[in-house]
Write a protein that holds these residues in place. Structure first.
Motif, mmCIF file in Angstrom:
data_model
loop_
_atom_site.group_PDB
_atom_site.id
_atom_site.type_symbol
_atom_site.label_atom_id
_atom_site.label_comp_id
_atom_site.label_asym_id
_atom_site.label_seq_id
_atom_site.Cartn_x
_atom_site.Cartn_y
_atom_site.Cartn_z
ATOM 1 N N GLY A 1 -13.311 -3.337 6.024
ATOM 2 C CA GLY A 1 -11.999 -2.982 6.561
ATOM 3 C C GLY A 1 -11.962 -2.819 8.066
ATOM 4 O O GLY A 1 -10.899 -2.577 8.630
ATOM 5 N N GLN A 2 -13.106 -2.971 8.729
ATOM 6 C CA GLN A 2 -13.133 -2.889 10.186
ATOM 7 C C GLN A 2 -13.036 -4.292 10.778
ATOM 8 O O GLN A 2 -13.323 -5.288 10.112
ATOM 9 N N ASP B 1 -1.135 -5.535 9.313
ATOM 10 C CA ASP B 1 -1.497 -4.543 8.313
ATOM 11 C C ASP B 1 -1.805 -3.207 8.980
ATOM 12 O O ASP B 1 -2.590 -3.138 9.933
ATOM 13 N N GLU B 2 -1.182 -2.143 8.490
ATOM 14 C CA GLU B 2 -1.344 -0.812 9.103
ATOM 15 C C GLU B 2 -2.762 -0.284 8.981
ATOM 16 O O GLU B 2 -3.260 0.386 9.885
ATOM 17 N N GLN B 3 -3.431 -0.572 7.885
ATOM 18 C CA GLN B 3 -4.806 -0.101 7.700
ATOM 19 C C GLN B 3 -5.750 -0.753 8.705
ATOM 20 O O GLN B 3 -6.641 -0.094 9.247
ATOM 21 N N LEU B 4 -5.557 -2.030 8.968
ATOM 22 C CA LEU B 4 -6.433 -2.741 9.909
ATOM 23 C C LEU B 4 -6.121 -2.367 11.354
ATOM 24 O O LEU B 4 -7.019 -2.336 12.198
ATOM 25 N N ASN B 5 -4.837 -2.164 11.658
ATOM 26 C CA ASN B 5 -4.407 -1.704 12.990
ATOM 27 C C ASN B 5 -4.968 -2.577 14.124
ATOM 28 O O ASN B 5 -5.585 -2.078 15.071
ATOM 29 N N SER C 1 -0.725 -6.883 2.041
ATOM 30 C CA SER C 1 -1.506 -5.925 2.823
ATOM 31 C C SER C 1 -2.987 -6.074 2.484
ATOM 32 O O SER C 1 -3.350 -6.683 1.472
ATOM 33 N N ALA D 1 -5.020 -3.691 1.461
ATOM 34 C CA ALA D 1 -5.279 -2.969 0.209
ATOM 35 C C ALA D 1 -4.877 -3.805 -0.998
ATOM 36 O O ALA D 1 -5.607 -3.849 -2.001
#
Length: 183
Positions: free
Chosen positions: A96-97, A150-154, A175, A177
């Motif tokens: 996820g990074q 995607d908000e998680q990846l930012n 997304s 996720a």
């Protein structure tokens, strides 16, 4: 060649040894032995791809899954892009990074994106010619991707979003996720 591993295991920034004089320059863009010695990755590239895009074109984030996963060695022949690799390997410590690196005709840097990563780029200059090697053939049925914002990846794309030019396909990607539950 100088190889610098990014914070994502197996993902490398490569800088060639450039030999220049009054006539221009020369560099070796790929040498299998040098590449494998510098990165520890064994590769057998089987397909080359090239694209031409205008400023603001954002391509990504894309990958192929399963037996059709691809490692890529990417570079820019003309212009500049912000190139992004996202670790989508579920068992990775950096899952996820992402890393983002500017690739340009001027800096001649390349990015090695291992299998199991999402990949994308945005064009920073008026135009850019993008070139990449793949170690597996493209298979349409193995395609998957994640929405660029995607908000998680930012991901900071270094350009206002109102200047982005996306394909219809990229605009409707899920997304992170949602997507990783289906790989």
């Amino acid at each position: 060649m100088k190889a610098t591993e990014t914070k994502l295991s197996g993902c490398f920034i490569l800088e060639p040894n450039v030999f220049g004089d009054h006539r221009g320059y020369f560099f070796e863009s790929f040498n299998k032995q040098s590449f494998e010695a510098a990165t520890g990755a064994e590769v057998n590239f089987v397909q080359d791809n090239q694209s031409f895009s205008s400023k603001g074109v954002l391509r990504g984030l894309h990958a192929q899954k399963g037996e059709f996963a691809q490692a890529k060695l990417v570079r820019v022949l003309q212009g500049a892009v912000l190139d992004v690799a996202v670790d989508a390997r579920p068992n990775s410590q950096t899952f996820g990074q992402h890393v983002a690196v500017e690739l340009s005709a001027e800096n001649k840097k390349q990015l090695f994106v291992p299998r199991g990563f999402l990949h994308g780029f945005i064009v920073l200059t008026d135009t850019a010619e993008f070139f990449y090697k793949c170690d597996n053939y493209y298979h349409k049925d193995a395609e998957w991707g994640v929405k660029y914002n995607d908000e998680q990846l930012n991901i900071e794309w270094q350009m206002p979003s109102e200047l982005f030019k996306l394909s219809e396909k990229d605009e409707i990607l899920p997304s992170f996720a949602e997507a990783v539950n289906h790989i």
